[in-house]
Each structure stands twice: as structure tokens, then as C-alpha cells.
Write a protein that holds these residues in place. Sequence first.
Motif, PDB file in Angstrom:
ATOM      1  N   TYR A 243       0.827  -1.210   0.000  1.00 46.72           N
ATOM      2  CA  TYR A 243       0.000   0.000   0.000  1.00 46.72           C
ATOM      3  C   TYR A 243       0.865   1.265   0.000  1.00 46.72           C
ATOM      4  CZ  TYR A 243      -4.233  -2.704   1.216  1.00 46.72           C
ATOM      5  OH  TYR A 243      -5.307  -3.558   1.212  1.00 46.72           O
ATOM      6  N   ARG A 244       2.114   1.131  -0.387  1.00 46.85           N
ATOM      7  CA  ARG A 244       3.031   2.257  -0.272  1.00 46.85           C
ATOM      8  C   ARG A 244       2.653   3.419  -1.187  1.00 46.85           C
ATOM      9  NH1 ARG A 244       7.220  -2.040  -0.279  1.00 46.85           N
ATOM     10  NH2 ARG A 244       7.391  -1.677  -2.516  1.00 46.85           N
ATOM     11  N   MET A 245       2.886   4.626  -0.701  1.00 45.71           N
ATOM     12  CA  MET A 245       2.780   5.840  -1.513  1.00 45.71           C
ATOM     13  C   MET A 245       4.102   6.036  -2.248  1.00 45.71           C
ATOM     14  SD  MET A 245       2.073   9.812  -0.311  1.00 45.71           S
ATOM     15  CE  MET A 245       0.280   9.649  -0.253  1.00 45.71           C
ATOM     16  N   THR A 246       4.034   6.506  -3.504  1.00 49.16           N
ATOM     17  CA  THR A 246       5.254   6.755  -4.273  1.00 49.16           C
ATOM     18  C   THR A 246       5.857   8.107  -3.911  1.00 49.16           C
ATOM     19  OG1 THR A 246       4.186   7.882  -6.131  1.00 49.16           O
ATOM     20  CG2 THR A 246       4.243   5.475  -6.214  1.00 49.16           C
ATOM     21  N   GLU A 247       7.109   8.283  -4.279  1.00 52.11           N
ATOM     22  CA  GLU A 247       7.789   9.566  -4.072  1.00 52.11           C
ATOM     23  C   GLU A 247       7.132  10.688  -4.883  1.00 52.11           C
ATOM     24  OE1 GLU A 247      11.253  10.071  -2.152  1.00 52.11           O
ATOM     25  OE2 GLU A 247       9.680   8.852  -1.248  1.00 52.11           O
ATOM     26  N   LEU A 248       6.621  10.353  -6.082  1.00 53.89           N
ATOM     27  CA  LEU A 248       5.979  11.369  -6.906  1.00 53.89           C
ATOM     28  C   LEU A 248       4.730  11.909  -6.214  1.00 53.89           C
ATOM     29  CD1 LEU A 248       7.492   9.312  -8.982  1.00 53.89           C
ATOM     30  CD2 LEU A 248       6.148  10.500 -10.704  1.00 53.89           C
ATOM     31  N   GLN A 249       3.933  10.981  -5.672  1.00 51.29           N
ATOM     32  CA  GLN A 249       2.725  11.393  -4.971  1.00 51.29           C
ATOM     33  C   GLN A 249       3.070  12.255  -3.758  1.00 51.29           C
ATOM     34  OE1 GLN A 249       1.513   7.187  -4.620  1.00 51.29           O
ATOM     35  NE2 GLN A 249      -0.536   7.863  -5.220  1.00 51.29           N
ATOM     36  N   ALA A 250       4.079  11.824  -3.025  1.00 53.36           N
ATOM     37  CA  ALA A 250       4.450  12.555  -1.817  1.00 53.36           C
ATOM     38  C   ALA A 250       4.999  13.938  -2.142  1.00 53.36           C
ATOM     39  CB  ALA A 250       5.478  11.750  -1.024  1.00 53.36           C
ATOM     40  N   ALA A 251       5.736  14.067  -3.248  1.00 52.39           N
ATOM     41  CA  ALA A 251       6.257  15.377  -3.640  1.00 52.39           C
ATOM     42  C   ALA A 251       5.113  16.340  -3.938  1.00 52.39           C
ATOM     43  CB  ALA A 251       7.161  15.230  -4.863  1.00 52.39           C
ATOM     44  N   LEU A 252       4.103  15.842  -4.653  1.00 52.95           N
ATOM     45  CA  LEU A 252       2.927  16.666  -4.930  1.00 52.95           C
ATOM     46  C   LEU A 252       2.217  17.020  -3.624  1.00 52.95           C
ATOM     47  CD1 LEU A 252       0.844  17.971  -6.782  1.00 52.95           C
ATOM     48  CD2 LEU A 252      -0.151  15.695  -7.162  1.00 52.95           C
ATOM     49  N   GLY A 253       2.048  16.031  -2.748  1.00 54.72           N
ATOM     50  CA  GLY A 253       1.365  16.275  -1.491  1.00 54.72           C
ATOM     51  C   GLY A 253       2.094  17.260  -0.603  1.00 54.72           C
ATOM     52  N   PHE A 254       3.419  17.161  -0.551  1.00 58.75           N
ATOM     53  CA  PHE A 254       4.204  18.081   0.282  1.00 58.75           C
ATOM     54  C   PHE A 254       4.018  19.518  -0.188  1.00 58.75           C
ATOM     55  CE2 PHE A 254       8.132  20.364   1.325  1.00 58.75           C
ATOM     56  CZ  PHE A 254       8.163  20.178   2.699  1.00 58.75           C
TER      57      PHE A 254
END
Length: 385
Positions: A243-254
Motif C-alpha cells: 500500500y506504499r505511496m510513491t515519491e511522486l505522490q508525496a512530492a505533490l502532497g508536500f
Amino acid sequence: MIPYGRQDISQEDIDAVVDVLRSDFLTQGPTVPKFEEAVAGYVSAPHAVAVNSATSALHVACLALGLGPGDWLWTTPITFVASANCALYCNASVDFVDIDPLTCNISVTALETKLKAASLAGRLPKIVVPVHLGGQSADMQRIAELGREYGFRIIEDASHAIGGSYLGAKVGGCRYSDITVFSFHPVKIITTAEGGCATTCDDDLAVRMRLAASHGVTRDPTLMTHAPDGDWYYQQVALGYNYRMTELQAALGFQQMKRLDQFVDARTERAVRYSERLVHLPLDLPVMQDGAVSAWHLYIIRLQLDRIAASHKDAFSDLRKAGIGVNLHYIPVHLQPFYRAMGFKLGDFPDAEAYYRRAMSIPIYPGLTEAAQDRVIAALENVLR
């Protein structure tokens, strides 16, 4: 068509995602922890566990709380199906509690009545999942009091509510719950494209959720059955999922987190304007309970059908034909065919069913201009008059 919701993507958001694409890590890098820290810091919770959807967050939250066969999870019928499905993923059973006719959140009165009956029958829930519909917190203080009295755990489904507050504190701080779940779907307050997060104040629950979200595998020696064989070593210590979040998703979220308060302010301005401009129409407008400040993911109106000529179905269709992208949140979960097959039926939760017969969500999002909002208001006036 004016949509009911829409993401707001800046050049800074795009640049952050591109930077990740050019980096060494597309997954399991430094950006997901940075995003988790931003969420945890914002809501004042010690832990945030980012995953690939709010549905996954609900699932790992249930697993962390030990939900399993023979257990019951209760939630509201007015929610997306994931709020109930998460129990079935754990081979537990589901039941529902009717809504408050004013706020449309879970009714604390109905919950207390159902708990008393369940206590006598020996069928109390292990977990209750209040849903913060549209961005307004449920009455969590009273729900927490009932949790202490009847011994159930609490997961706040705050998929709509990041940026909202309750009794002076940000939703997600888990003062009145074990775990809070957020969604970052594109129409939500902030987005990671798809994605979710679970916050908690409990160190052990955070560890369990992290394990469940990543195969049950750890490199932490303190969680292993013996000392590592070498620097390469890992152990599977539980059954988990990917269920991991990707780095791309996290960059957008941050990046989106930097504008969260701005987004909520913009949504609030539009909600206030609707409430001022629609008060003369045959509608029931959103009602805010004392102590709750909504994040305004949705602006839900309910038609006063006894005062208009159009039916609910016709009014919805006419608004769509006029280019207004109304939607309906939600069809009561217990009326879905899958749940009817379990024995739920029409009449089980009258207030939720009455809500469904009259409700619709009208467009609200930060990029909604005054001109577009005026179009929505004019279309409502034409249809309802």
C-alpha cells in the motif's frame, strides 16, 4: 460543465514532481517521510503513515486495531463504500448507525441507543468509524465518551476534512480517536493524485500500520526475532500489503500542504457566498454544529420537495443539462446490492434514506470563480422555481 470539485495544481507542484522523476528515488525515498512529517505537524499528531489511498489507510487502521473474524465495525450509511468495506477486508462484520438529520453526520443519539441494545445482546462493535461528511467533524467528544463506556475503538474517516477543526484543534490530532484517516484524491482538499494517510498518537499503532502497508516487512532490528544476519537483512514479521505511496505522490502532497490553509479559506469563502445567496430558495442548506469548522470538501444541499414542482431526479438532470456538474454524496451503503445481499433493506436507516431522496452536492473548489458560482446559483433558481 462546471465540475463539483477540481484539483488546483501550481507550477511549484509540477516542478516538485519533475524533480523526483530526475532523482534516484521514485519510491521508498526521502520524500514520503517528509510529506508524513508535514501532515503530522499540521494536525499535531506524533505519527502520520502515508499510503496509496484512503481505502488502504482504513484497511491498515483496522488491522492495527486487531479487527478480525467475529468482530463488528459500525459506521454511517452516508459515506463512500470504503468506510464499510474495510471491515470486510478483515473478515469482520459491518453494521450501520443512522445519521443526524441536521448535520448529516453519524447520529450520536442513534449510536447510544444502538449501543445499549448491542450491549444487552452481547454484540458490541470493536470499532466505530464516524465519517466527517463534507469536511465537518462528527461530534467526536461525545463519541469518545461512548467509546470509553462501551469499550470500542475509534477511526475517524476524515477523508473530507483535512484542514478542518473541532473544538479548537485540527482534525487529525486524534484527541478523541485512535486513528484518523485522510484522502488525497484529486477532488479532495489537497491531492497526491491518489493517496491517503493515517495519523495516530499511539506509537504501537503507527508501527503496526507501517508494517501492514509494506508487506509486513521490516529492517528495524528492534522488531526482529533475532539479530540481523548482515546489513542486507530484513524480516517479514506480519502479513502485510503493498500500500506504499510513491515519491511522486508525496512530492505533490508536500507542495500542496503548503497551500492547505489557502485552499480551505477559498472553499469557506465560496460556502459562505452560497449560504447567503441560496437562503431564499426551497432548500435545506448545510448546518454547522457548535465547535466544528468545516474544510468544505462538499457543499451539500437538500431539496424541499414539498415546495418545488420538480422531482429530485428531474432537478438533478436539469442542472446537469444546464452545465452544472452536480453530484450525490452518497447513495446509502446499506442499499447497495452487495450489502442488500447481507440482509440490509430499505427502511433500516430512515434518516439516511430521507437524505438520499433530497441531497445533491453543488460545485465548490478553490478555482471556482464568482462568475461560475453565479451560474450555479442562477441554474438552481431556474430549476427550483
